[in-house]
Write a protein that holds these residues in place. Structure first.
Motif, PDB file in Angstrom:
ATOM      1  N   LEU A 640       0.844  -1.187   0.000  1.00  0.00           N
ATOM      2  CA  LEU A 640       0.000   0.000   0.000  1.00  0.00           C
ATOM      3  C   LEU A 640       0.888   1.248   0.000  1.00  0.00           C
ATOM      4  O   LEU A 640       1.835   1.345   0.769  1.00  0.00           O
ATOM      5  CB  LEU A 640      -0.906   0.011   1.239  1.00  0.00           C
ATOM      6  CG  LEU A 640      -2.132   0.913   1.191  1.00  0.00           C
ATOM      7  CD1 LEU A 640      -3.055   0.494   0.060  1.00  0.00           C
ATOM      8  CD2 LEU A 640      -2.885   0.842   2.519  1.00  0.00           C
ATOM      9  N   VAL A 641       0.567   2.207  -0.891  1.00  0.00           N
ATOM     10  CA  VAL A 641       1.351   3.426  -1.072  1.00  0.00           C
ATOM     11  C   VAL A 641       0.441   4.630  -0.806  1.00  0.00           C
ATOM     12  O   VAL A 641      -0.675   4.694  -1.324  1.00  0.00           O
ATOM     13  CB  VAL A 641       1.942   3.519  -2.497  1.00  0.00           C
ATOM     14  CG1 VAL A 641       2.778   4.785  -2.650  1.00  0.00           C
ATOM     15  CG2 VAL A 641       2.763   2.286  -2.807  1.00  0.00           C
ATOM     16  N   ALA A 642       0.911   5.573   0.010  1.00  0.00           N
ATOM     17  CA  ALA A 642       0.165   6.804   0.296  1.00  0.00           C
ATOM     18  C   ALA A 642       0.591   7.899  -0.677  1.00  0.00           C
ATOM     19  O   ALA A 642       1.775   8.062  -0.963  1.00  0.00           O
ATOM     20  CB  ALA A 642       0.393   7.262   1.737  1.00  0.00           C
ATOM     21  N   VAL A 643      -0.395   8.667  -1.167  1.00  0.00           N
ATOM     22  CA  VAL A 643      -0.136   9.809  -2.046  1.00  0.00           C
ATOM     23  C   VAL A 643      -0.054  11.050  -1.153  1.00  0.00           C
ATOM     24  O   VAL A 643      -1.044  11.477  -0.566  1.00  0.00           O
ATOM     25  CB  VAL A 643      -1.242   9.968  -3.103  1.00  0.00           C
ATOM     26  CG1 VAL A 643      -0.931  11.162  -4.002  1.00  0.00           C
ATOM     27  CG2 VAL A 643      -1.372   8.696  -3.918  1.00  0.00           C
ATOM     28  N   GLU A 644       1.146  11.620  -0.999  1.00  0.00           N
ATOM     29  CA  GLU A 644       1.351  12.761  -0.128  1.00  0.00           C
ATOM     30  C   GLU A 644       0.773  14.037  -0.759  1.00  0.00           C
ATOM     31  O   GLU A 644       0.625  14.117  -1.985  1.00  0.00           O
ATOM     32  CB  GLU A 644       2.847  12.957   0.149  1.00  0.00           C
ATOM     33  CG  GLU A 644       3.501  11.807   0.893  1.00  0.00           C
ATOM     34  CD  GLU A 644       2.930  11.656   2.283  1.00  0.00           C
ATOM     35  OE1 GLU A 644       2.948  12.639   3.044  1.00  0.00           O
ATOM     36  OE2 GLU A 644       2.425  10.565   2.593  1.00  0.00           O
ATOM     37  N   PRO A 645       0.419  15.056   0.051  1.00  0.00           N
ATOM     38  CA  PRO A 645      -0.145  16.298  -0.505  1.00  0.00           C
ATOM     39  C   PRO A 645       0.755  16.973  -1.526  1.00  0.00           C
ATOM     40  O   PRO A 645       0.282  17.592  -2.456  1.00  0.00           O
ATOM     41  CB  PRO A 645      -0.327  17.178   0.747  1.00  0.00           C
ATOM     42  CG  PRO A 645      -0.468  16.213   1.876  1.00  0.00           C
ATOM     43  CD  PRO A 645       0.420  15.057   1.513  1.00  0.00           C
ATOM     44  N   PRO A 721      -5.885   2.715  -7.888  1.00  0.00           N
ATOM     45  CA  PRO A 721      -6.044   3.918  -7.055  1.00  0.00           C
ATOM     46  C   PRO A 721      -7.234   3.781  -6.106  1.00  0.00           C
ATOM     47  O   PRO A 721      -8.257   3.185  -6.453  1.00  0.00           O
ATOM     48  CB  PRO A 721      -6.283   5.032  -8.086  1.00  0.00           C
ATOM     49  CG  PRO A 721      -6.910   4.333  -9.258  1.00  0.00           C
ATOM     50  CD  PRO A 721      -6.317   2.946  -9.287  1.00  0.00           C
ATOM     51  N   ILE A 722      -7.109   4.363  -4.916  1.00  0.00           N
ATOM     52  CA  ILE A 722      -8.173   4.366  -3.904  1.00  0.00           C
ATOM     53  C   ILE A 722      -8.469   5.822  -3.573  1.00  0.00           C
ATOM     54  O   ILE A 722      -7.564   6.583  -3.236  1.00  0.00           O
ATOM     55  CB  ILE A 722      -7.751   3.594  -2.642  1.00  0.00           C
ATOM     56  CG1 ILE A 722      -7.425   2.130  -3.007  1.00  0.00           C
ATOM     57  CG2 ILE A 722      -8.847   3.657  -1.578  1.00  0.00           C
ATOM     58  CD1 ILE A 722      -6.907   1.333  -1.837  1.00  0.00           C
ATOM     59  N   ARG A 723      -9.746   6.210  -3.640  1.00  0.00           N
ATOM     60  CA  ARG A 723     -10.140   7.603  -3.475  1.00  0.00           C
ATOM     61  C   ARG A 723     -10.794   7.828  -2.107  1.00  0.00           C
ATOM     62  O   ARG A 723     -11.354   6.907  -1.512  1.00  0.00           O
ATOM     63  CB  ARG A 723     -11.126   8.029  -4.575  1.00  0.00           C
ATOM     64  CG  ARG A 723     -10.579   7.805  -5.990  1.00  0.00           C
ATOM     65  CD  ARG A 723     -11.604   8.168  -7.047  1.00  0.00           C
ATOM     66  NE  ARG A 723     -11.130   7.869  -8.385  1.00  0.00           N
ATOM     67  CZ  ARG A 723     -10.410   8.705  -9.130  1.00  0.00           C
ATOM     68  NH1 ARG A 723     -10.113   9.903  -8.639  1.00  0.00           N
ATOM     69  NH2 ARG A 723      -9.999   8.366 -10.332  1.00  0.00           N
ATOM     70  N   LEU A 731      -4.612   6.815  -1.860  1.00  0.00           N
ATOM     71  CA  LEU A 731      -3.843   5.589  -1.680  1.00  0.00           C
ATOM     72  C   LEU A 731      -3.729   4.867  -3.012  1.00  0.00           C
ATOM     73  O   LEU A 731      -4.574   5.028  -3.907  1.00  0.00           O
ATOM     74  CB  LEU A 731      -4.513   4.655  -0.656  1.00  0.00           C
ATOM     75  CG  LEU A 731      -4.675   5.161   0.774  1.00  0.00           C
ATOM     76  CD1 LEU A 731      -5.507   4.193   1.582  1.00  0.00           C
ATOM     77  CD2 LEU A 731      -3.316   5.359   1.434  1.00  0.00           C
ATOM     78  N   ILE A 732      -2.672   4.066  -3.144  1.00  0.00           N
ATOM     79  CA  ILE A 732      -2.509   3.181  -4.299  1.00  0.00           C
ATOM     80  C   ILE A 732      -2.226   1.789  -3.751  1.00  0.00           C
ATOM     81  O   ILE A 732      -1.269   1.595  -2.995  1.00  0.00           O
ATOM     82  CB  ILE A 732      -1.376   3.653  -5.217  1.00  0.00           C
ATOM     83  CG1 ILE A 732      -1.710   5.029  -5.837  1.00  0.00           C
ATOM     84  CG2 ILE A 732      -1.100   2.630  -6.303  1.00  0.00           C
ATOM     85  CD1 ILE A 732      -0.602   5.587  -6.701  1.00  0.00           C
TER      86      ILE A 732
END
Length: 747
Positions: A640-645, A721-723, A731-732
């Motif tokens: 799991l990968v977090a998309v930072e601001p 992708p997760i919204r 998240l990805i």
């Protein structure tokens, strides 16, 4: 007719005094002064908000530039070419006699300059930055990108920050004053190349890379974002002891104010900033205002600690912004307020003059003091009072009458006296008395709002008109059943409270702090929720401990000790036993009330049925365990990968299959950025893939070959992708299958 019968006030009206004019004038002046104070306070609040904004912006500019310096130094320290060349340079300098080295060291220096020229040109151009590389524990300057002709000097004694970075192997940043330059520095250790290719390098530090900047980027940012300007002030003792006199003169590092600080160049070219520096005397304040050149200015300052150098005072970052528009707006509001007060006074004076002309009196207004006093006594009287006409129609009642009887009695068909309880001989005596204009006294049984009918002692006083005939009746009532009626009112209030609490889903209870084993009150709905009657619980001691579930008793009793409650509040969940032996989960919310001296007085609480909440929490926990068992047990590598601001990516977690096939443990993986645990090539590759998934907004699949700690392998990867609720991808989720393993399984 009785001469004592009061008459309607006609002759006791008298004109007001001239002081009314002065009262009106003083009143408007007072309003103007209060309005001016409010405008001034609003202006002060706006200036404080502007100062806070200026400080916050300067703080952001400073911290973001330091973070950028650290990032640049980190990138350069991890660059493979830099590590290789510095490793060779250190060995070559030692062979060629130390110091600056010989011809071969010069060749390596030129090679390093060519290798970093694209990066240096982009980073240094127009940003007032310096960049240099050092080798060895003596911190020998090997290459100054901003001054390539200066090298070979040992900096360990004058730049202890660099020596500490070399010894500890950890990066550092902060503000430092050197012989030539002072500014914000970020230094990172350069590790010897590792043949294995792991991102951490070897266990040997060969040198350091340093990136620095002055105050110019902060000044540029404030000028572009707020139209403000900034400069840096150095304590005089630090500037004189560290910076060469020649460099102070060349870089315009000169004393300001009373000489306690030096301005750290370049030369100030802003009128507001120059005026602020001229005003510096003694200790530098955190914010101040001043006027200069026909403008209003706001100045703020914040300390900047100086690393590794002893000083009684830190350096200070000073920022200045014009607040002329705020001052002009405040003056405009003051002028509008003044004009409004003047216009209001003139209009009021005109109205009073017209009123005086209409009433044909030269004193402006007519004041009936006696009538005003009677009105006040009428409304404030605790005795019920009523004014009626001669037919019994109610004309006026006071507040005590409304509280006792309601709106009053009114009738339109002749005499309404029977409706007031008058009948028979009593009615005849009443009518004879009021016909002669005499007072009448009697006792009447009347219906009140609370407590039913009751006896009232009544006095009726006729009021004569201008002709001397009775035209109005004053009724005075005295409640002889007041105590009984008050008890009835209190009981009605308690009944309404009990009805409200009985309809509540929570059981309300209270007990005294000195008798915690006995309930003082419990709402009637406890019968429906727990099956107990309120009387049985109030009469029985220790009911609560006796009804606690045995498995929860010790914990609930400990949590029930109100002497240990934080903020005098408690929230606890436990089970209570019903009379039939079944258990009910409840949530207990309680608050300790204290008396005026702060001593515990009473506990008020609410028991809420939490059976469904507990069941839902258990189902959620079971669902979580099932989901985790599935993820942990599959053979595919899941991560799991977090998309930072800011658009970067950070790893969150991975399953055991991913740990086993990649060689990246969960502790190493969770919370890391790709460039921190992967080689630069692999980190760049996966980052591009994550960004492609983010831009596509849907699942993507691809094959790839990666060099990971577990070895080189081919993968078939799916990114999804997760919204969030707003539709933004946060998240990805990745699922990777090792194609080498699949091929082996097929064979």
């Amino acid at each position: 007719m009785d001469d004592s019968v009061p008459r309607l006030p006609t002759a006791n009206r008298r004109p007001g005094l001239r002081v009314v004019w002065l009262m009106v004038l003083l009143g408007w002046l007072l309003l103007g002064v209060l309005g001016g104070l409010l405008v001034q306070r609003e202006h002060e609040a706006e200036v404080d908000a502007r100062a806070d904004r200026l400080l916050d912006t300067a703080e952001y500019a400073l911290s973001s530039r330091q973070a950028e310096l650290a990032r640049i130094a980190r990138i350069l320290s991890l660059d493979g070419r830099v590590r290789e060349i510095l490793s060779q340079a250190r060995a070559m300098v030692e062979l060629e006699g130390g110091g600056a080295g010989g011809e071969e060291a010069s060749r390596l220096r030129r090679k390093l300059a060519r290798a970093i020229t694209p990066i240096a040109s982009e980073l240094i151009q127009g940003q007032d930055r310096v960049m240099q590389f050092h080798i060895g524990p003596e911190v020998v300057s090997f290459l100054r990108v901003h001054a390539p002709d200066r090298f070979g000097d040992e900096l360990a004694s004058v730049r202890p920050l660099l020596a500490e970075v070399y010894r500890s192997g950890r990066g550092a940043m902060g503000f430092e004053v050197g012989r030539v330059f002072s500014g914000f520095r970020a230094a990172e250790p350069v590790w010897a190349p590792n043949p294995g290719g792991s991102p951490g390098g070897s266990d040997r530090v060969i040198g350091t890379v340093e990136v620095g900047t002055g105050v110019k980027p902060v000044d540029n940012y404030l000028r572009e974002s707020l139209g403000a300007r900034a400069t840096l002030l150095l304590p005089a003792e630090i500037a004189e002891a560290n910076i060469w006199a020649e460099m102070r003169e060349r870089r315009n590092i000169a004393p300001v104010g009373n000489g306690e600080y030096y301005i750290d160049g370049p030369k100030v070219d802003d009128a507001g900033l120059a005026a602020a520096l001229r005003q510096l005397k003694g200790e530098l304040p955190s914010r101040w205002r001043f006027a200069s050149g026909g403008q209003e200015w706001l100045a703020v300052s914040r300390p900047v600690p100086i690393l590794t150098q002893e000083s009684r005072a830190p350096a200070r970052l000073v920022a200045v912004e014009s607040i002329t528009e705020l001052h002009a707006a405040m003056q405009g509001r003051m002028a509008t307020l003044l004009a409004g007060v003047v216009v209001a006074f003139l209009l009021t004076a005109l109205g009073l003059w017209l009123l005086s002309r209409w009433q044909r009196t030269r004193w402006m207004v007519v004041i009936d003091r006696a009538e005003a006093e009677r009105d006040a006594l009428f409304e404030l009287s605790p005795q019920p009072l009523e004014l009626t006409d001669m037919q019994g129609r109610s004309l006026l009642v006071n507040d005590a009458f409304r509280r006792t009887f309601g709106a009053g009695v009114s009738t339109d068909d002749g005499h309404g006296w029977p409706a007031r309880g008058l009948e028979g001989l009593q009615l005849e005596a009443f009518e004879r008395a009021i016909a002669r204009g005499e007072r009448w006294n009697g006792a009447l049984r009347l219906s009140a709002l609370h407590g039913g009918s009751g006896w009232f002692r009544v006095q009726v006083v006729p009021i004569a008109d201008e002709s001397g005939q009775p035209s109005r009746l004053w009724w005075f009532f005295h409640d002889v059943d007041r105590e009984r009626r008050a008890a009835a009112i209190a009981q009605a209030e308690r009944d309404r409270l009990d009805a409200f609490l009985a309809a509540s889903p929570a059981v309300i209870y209270t007990f005294r702090a000195d008798r915690p084993d006995r309930l003082e009150y419990v709402s009637a709905n406890i019968r429906e929720i727990l099956g107990y009657t309120p009387d049985a619980l109030i009469d029985g001691p220790d009911w609560w401990e006796q009804t606690l579930h045995p498995q929860d008793r010790a914990r609930a009793v400990e949590e029930g000790d109100f002497t240990r409650w934080p903020d005098d509040r408690k929230r606890s969940r436990y089970r209570l036993l019903r009379p039939d032996g079944s258990a009910l989960w409840v949530t207990d919310h309680a608050r300790l009330l204290r008396d005026a001296e702060g001593r515990p007085e009473r506990v008020v609480g609410a028991l809420i049925d939490s059976e469904e909440t507990v069941a839902l929490e258990e189902r959620l926990a079971e669902s979580e365990r099932l989901y985790r068992s599935i993820v942990e047990g599959v053979e595919e590598a899941i991560f799991l990968v977090a998309v930072e601001p800011g658009g970067s990516f950070r790893f969150l977690t991975n399953n055991p299959a991913h740990e086993r096939t990649t060689g990246l443990s969960r502790d190493q993986f969770a919370g890391a950025f790709p460039e921190e645990i992967l080689s630069p090539e692999v980190a760049d590759h996966v980052t591009r893939r994550y960004r492609a998934c983010l831009e596509a907004g849907r699942s993507i699949r691809y094959d790839e070959t990666l060099d990971l700690p577990a070895g080189r392998a081919r993968w078939h990867t799916t990114l999804t992708p997760i919204r969030d609720e707003g539709g933004r991808v946060v998240l990805i989720a990745g699922v990777a299958v090792r194609l080498d393993d699949r091929a082996a399984a097929t064979d």
